[in-house]
Write an enzyme that holds these catalytic residues in place. Structure first.
Site, PDB file in Angstrom:
ATOM      1  N   ARG A 147       0.864  -1.193   0.000  1.00 65.30           N
ATOM      2  CA  ARG A 147       0.000   0.000   0.000  1.00 65.30           C
ATOM      3  C   ARG A 147       0.892   1.231   0.000  1.00 65.30           C
ATOM      4  NH1 ARG A 147      -3.242   2.226   5.218  1.00 65.30           N
ATOM      5  NH2 ARG A 147      -1.186   3.137   5.549  1.00 65.30           N
ATOM      6  N   TYR A 159      -2.386  11.820   6.472  1.00 65.85           N
ATOM      7  CA  TYR A 159      -2.636  10.440   6.827  1.00 65.85           C
ATOM      8  C   TYR A 159      -1.699   9.509   6.061  1.00 65.85           C
ATOM      9  CZ  TYR A 159      -4.399   5.822   6.495  1.00 65.85           C
ATOM     10  OH  TYR A 159      -4.463   4.464   6.511  1.00 65.85           O
ATOM     11  N   ASP A 210      -5.005   3.732   0.052  1.00 64.12           N
ATOM     12  CA  ASP A 210      -6.059   3.956   1.047  1.00 64.12           C
ATOM     13  C   ASP A 210      -6.453   5.432   1.025  1.00 64.12           C
ATOM     14  OD1 ASP A 210      -7.701   4.026   3.256  1.00 64.12           O
ATOM     15  OD2 ASP A 210      -6.271   3.080   4.628  1.00 64.12           O
ATOM     16  N   HIS A 212      -8.919   6.618   2.875  1.00 59.53           N
ATOM     17  CA  HIS A 212      -9.325   6.876   4.262  1.00 59.53           C
ATOM     18  C   HIS A 212     -10.552   7.772   4.363  1.00 59.53           C
ATOM     19  CE1 HIS A 212      -8.116   6.512   8.557  1.00 59.53           C
ATOM     20  NE2 HIS A 212      -7.572   5.421   8.066  1.00 59.53           N
ATOM     21  N   GLU A 236      -8.923   1.868  -1.510  1.00 53.86           N
ATOM     22  CA  GLU A 236      -9.617   1.544  -0.254  1.00 53.86           C
ATOM     23  C   GLU A 236     -10.357   2.740   0.321  1.00 53.86           C
ATOM     24  OE1 GLU A 236      -6.835   0.217   2.719  1.00 53.86           O
ATOM     25  OE2 GLU A 236      -8.218   0.693   4.336  1.00 53.86           O
ATOM     26  N   GLU A 262     -13.001  -1.579   7.003  1.00 54.06           N
ATOM     27  CA  GLU A 262     -12.324  -1.690   8.299  1.00 54.06           C
ATOM     28  C   GLU A 262     -13.159  -1.125   9.444  1.00 54.06           C
ATOM     29  OE1 GLU A 262      -8.764   0.463   7.140  1.00 54.06           O
ATOM     30  OE2 GLU A 262      -9.265   2.049   8.554  1.00 54.06           O
ATOM     31  N   ARG A 283     -13.297  -5.579   3.857  1.00 51.22           N
ATOM     32  CA  ARG A 283     -12.113  -5.495   4.732  1.00 51.22           C
ATOM     33  C   ARG A 283     -12.413  -5.641   6.227  1.00 51.22           C
ATOM     34  NH1 ARG A 283      -7.562  -3.843   4.462  1.00 51.22           N
ATOM     35  NH2 ARG A 283      -7.662  -2.001   5.787  1.00 51.22           N
ATOM     36  N   GLU A 339      -4.013  -7.634   5.060  1.00 55.41           N
ATOM     37  CA  GLU A 339      -3.121  -6.528   5.421  1.00 55.41           C
ATOM     38  C   GLU A 339      -2.193  -6.967   6.544  1.00 55.41           C
ATOM     39  OE1 GLU A 339      -5.080  -3.089   7.046  1.00 55.41           O
ATOM     40  OE2 GLU A 339      -3.358  -1.793   6.691  1.00 55.41           O
ATOM     41  N   TRP A 402     -11.458  11.633   9.116  1.00 53.22           N
ATOM     42  CA  TRP A 402     -10.053  11.255   9.194  1.00 53.22           C
ATOM     43  C   TRP A 402      -9.864   9.936   8.478  1.00 53.22           C
ATOM     44  CZ3 TRP A 402      -7.347   7.172  11.777  1.00 53.22           C
ATOM     45  CH2 TRP A 402      -5.945   7.255  11.597  1.00 53.22           C
TER      46      TRP A 402
HETATM   47  C1  GCO Z   1      -5.498   0.626   7.392  1.00 56.26           C
HETATM   48  C2  GCO Z   1      -6.150   1.634   8.274  1.00 56.26           C
HETATM   49  C3  GCO Z   1      -5.399   2.017   9.480  1.00 56.26           C
HETATM   50  C4  GCO Z   1      -6.345   2.767  10.415  1.00 56.26           C
HETATM   51  C5  GCO Z   1      -6.074   2.477  11.813  1.00 56.26           C
HETATM   52  C6  GCO Z   1      -7.048   3.176  12.705  1.00 56.26           C
HETATM   53  O1  GCO Z   1      -5.918   0.561   6.258  1.00 56.26           O
HETATM   54  O2  GCO Z   1      -4.665  -0.099   7.898  1.00 56.26           O
HETATM   55  O3  GCO Z   1      -6.769   2.648   7.583  1.00 56.26           O
HETATM   56  O4  GCO Z   1      -4.240   2.715   9.174  1.00 56.26           O
HETATM   57  O5  GCO Z   1      -6.294   4.125  10.179  1.00 56.26           O
HETATM   58  O6  GCO Z   1      -6.126   1.100  12.021  1.00 56.26           O
HETATM   59  O7  GCO Z   1      -6.871   2.723  13.961  1.00 56.26           O
HETATM   60 MG    MG Z   2      -7.535   1.721   5.823  1.00 55.93          MG
END
Ligand code: GCO
Ligand code: MG
Length: 402
Positions: A147, A159, A210, A212, A236, A262, A283, A339, A402
Site C-alpha cells: 500500500r 494520513y 487507502d 481513508h 480503499e 475496516e 475489509r 493486510e 479522518w
Molecule cells: C489501514 C487503516 C489504518 C487505520 C487504523 C485506525 O488501512 O490499515 O486505515 O491505518 O487508520 O487502524 O486505527
Molecule cells: Mg484503511
C-alpha cells in the site's frame, strides 16, 4: 468442557491492547483480542461488567450459541463496543476448541484452501520519491503487494505518513490531535505517485491505496478513473463506509477495484455493498465483526457475489487478531489478500505467536488453537495510557473525515 473464569488484560507494549483470557475446568485457556483503538476501556468494561458473568459455567465448545447469546441477547445490537467484545469471546472459544482437539483452528474451518496467504505491507513518505524508495525496501523484504501513500505539499501532516510523534505539542495522543486536509491537492498528487511507482517497479507488483474516507462519491469516481492506467490492486475506503449507496456512483465510473470495511462491524452494514457488487474486497476484521464466526458469515454471504476478503491488519489490533485472520484466510475460499502492518518488538514479545512470513505469504502455523498467547508477566510491565486517533480538518478549519 466448561468455562470457569474469564479475565480482561489491558496492556500497552508499543500500543494499547485489550485481551480476554478464558479459562476452562480442564485447564485449557483461550485468548481473544478486544482492542477498539482509541476507546479501549469501553470494551474492557463492557466485557468485565456484562459479558464475563454470562460466560462462567457455559459449555466452552458451544461457539455458535455463545455468539448468538452475545449478539442477539444483548438487546442493543451491533455497535463497535458490543461487537468487539463478542469478537474477543469468539476468538477465545475457537482457540480453546482447537487446543482441546489438538488441531490448528484452520482445520476446524475446513482445512487449507491455499499454500499461504498473500499479504500487503505499507510504504509511505513525505514526498513521492521517499514513498517510492520505501516501496523498493518492502519489495526487497519479500512483499508482493504494497500500500502506497505520500504527503501533499503544503499540508502539515497527512494520513499515512509516519512522523516523529515528538513533533506534536505535548504528549500527542493524550488529546485527539489534528491533521489537515486538502482534497484538490490530494487528487492532483495521488495519480502522480502511482505513475512514479509504476515507472520505478514495473507492472507486476500489486499496488494498493487507502483514501481513508476522504472523498465524496464523484471525487472518488474521478480519482478511480485517474488511477486506472496504474492498475491498482484496490482503492480503499474511497468514500465514507457508512453510506453504502454512495458506492454506486464510484462503481459506475471506474474499473479501479474497490475495497471497504475496516470500520464495518456487521453484515447489515455491508449487505448492499456486497449484494449489488459495488465493491471487490470486504475489509472487515475478526476483532470488530464478531470474531472468526462473524467473519465467516460475512465471507459466506460475499462468496456468490465474487466479493473477496482483504481483512484489516493494522498494528493497532493485537497479534491475536492477525492469527484469527490467518486461520480464516488460509481456509476460506473467497479470500483476496491480508493486510499486515508490523507490530513493535515489544508487542511481539507480549504476544508470542506461531504465524510466519515468507516470500510474500503469511502462514498461521501448526500449533493447536490460534497459535498465539499472552505473556501476562511481560504484559504487566507495560502500562495502558489513554491515546486518541487523530481528527482531520480542512484548511479553513472545517471538520472532515479522518
Ligand atoms: C489501514 C487503516 C489504518 C487505520 C487504523 C485506525 O488501512 O490499515 O486505515 O491505518 O487508520 O487502524 O486505527
Ligand atoms: Mg484503511
Amino acid at each position: 468442557m466448561k468455562v470457569v473464569d474469564a479475565r480482561v488484560i489491558v496492556t500497552g507494549p508499543g500500543a494499547n491492547f485489550v485481551t480476554l483470557k478464558v479459562e476452562t475446568d480442564e485447564g485449557i485457556h483461550g485468548v481473544g483480542d478486544a482492542t477498539l483503538v482509541g476507546r479501549e476501556l469501553a470494551v474492557a468494561t463492557y466485557l468485565s461488567e456484562y459479558v464475563v458473568p454470562m460466560l462462567t459455567g457455559r459449555d466452552a465448545f458451544a461457539i455458535e450459541d455463545t455468539w448468538q447469546l452475545l449478539g442477539r441477547g444483548s438487546y442493543w445490537r451491533r455497535g463497535p463496543v458490543q461487537t468487539t467484545a463478542q469478537s474477543a469471546v469468539d476468538m477465545a472459544l475457537w482457540d480453546i476448541k482447537g487446543k482441546a482437539l489438538g488441531v490448528p483452528v484452520y482445520e476446524l474451518l475446513g482445512g487449507r484452501s491455499r499454500k499461504g496467504l498473500m499479504c500487503y505491507s505499507h510504504a509511505h513518505g513525505d514526498t513521492i520519491e521517499d514513498a517510492v524508495e520505501m516501496l523498493h525496501t518492502k519489495l526487497e523484504a519479500g512483499y508482493r503487494a504494497v500500500r502506497l501513500q505520500c504527503g501533499i505539499p503544503g499540508l502539515r501532516t497527512v494520513y499515512g505518513v509516519e512522523r516523529d510523534l515528538s513533533e506534536q505539542p505535548g504528549t500527542p495522543h493524550e488529546r485527539p490531535y489534528s491533521e489537515s486536509w486538502d482534497t484538490e491537492a490530494y487528487l492532483r498528487i495521488a495519480p502522480m505517485l502511482f505513475e512514479a511507482a509504476r515507472e520505478a517497479v514495473g507492472g507486476e507488483v500489486h499496488l494498493l491505496h487507502d483514501v481513508h474516507h476522504r472523498l465524496t462519491p464523484i471525487e472518488a469516481a474521478r480519482l478511480g478513473r485517474d488511477l486506472e492506467p496504474y492498475r491498482l490492486f484496490w482503492m480503499e475506503d474511497a468514500v465514507q463506509a457508512d453510506i453504502q449507496t454512495a458506492f454506486r456512483t464510484v462503481r459506475q465510473h471506474t474499473t479501479t477495484p474497490l475495497a471497504v470495511g475496516e470500520v464495518i462491524n456487521h453484515l447489515s452494514e455491508c449487505e448492499v455493498l456486497i449484494r449489488e457488487q459495488l465493491i471487490d474486497y470486504i475489509r472487515v476484521a475478526a476483532v470488530h465483526c464478531g470474531g472468526i464466526t462473524g467473519l465467516r458469515k460475512i465471507a459466506a454471504f460475499a462468496e456468490p457475489y465474487q466479493v473477496r476478503t482483504g481483512c484489516h491488519g493494522a498494528a493497532d489490533m493485537s497479534p491475536i487478531t492477525l492469527a484469527a485472520a490467518l486461520h480464516f484466510g488460509i481456509s476460506a475460499h473467497n479470500v483476496g489478500i491480508q493486510e499486515r502492518a508490523l507490530h513493535t518488538p515489544q508487542t511481539d514479545e507480549v504476544f508470542p505467536h506461531a504465524y510466519t512470513f515468507s516470500d510474500g505469504l503469511l502462514d498461521p502455523g501448526e500449533a493447536p488453537g490460534l497459535g498465539v498467547d499472552i505473556d501476562e508477566a511481560l504484559a504487566a510491565g507495560y502500562e495502558y495510557r489513554r491515546s486518541y486517533l487523530p481528527v482531520a480538518r480542512l484548511r479553513d478549519g472545517t471538520m472532515t473525515n479522518w
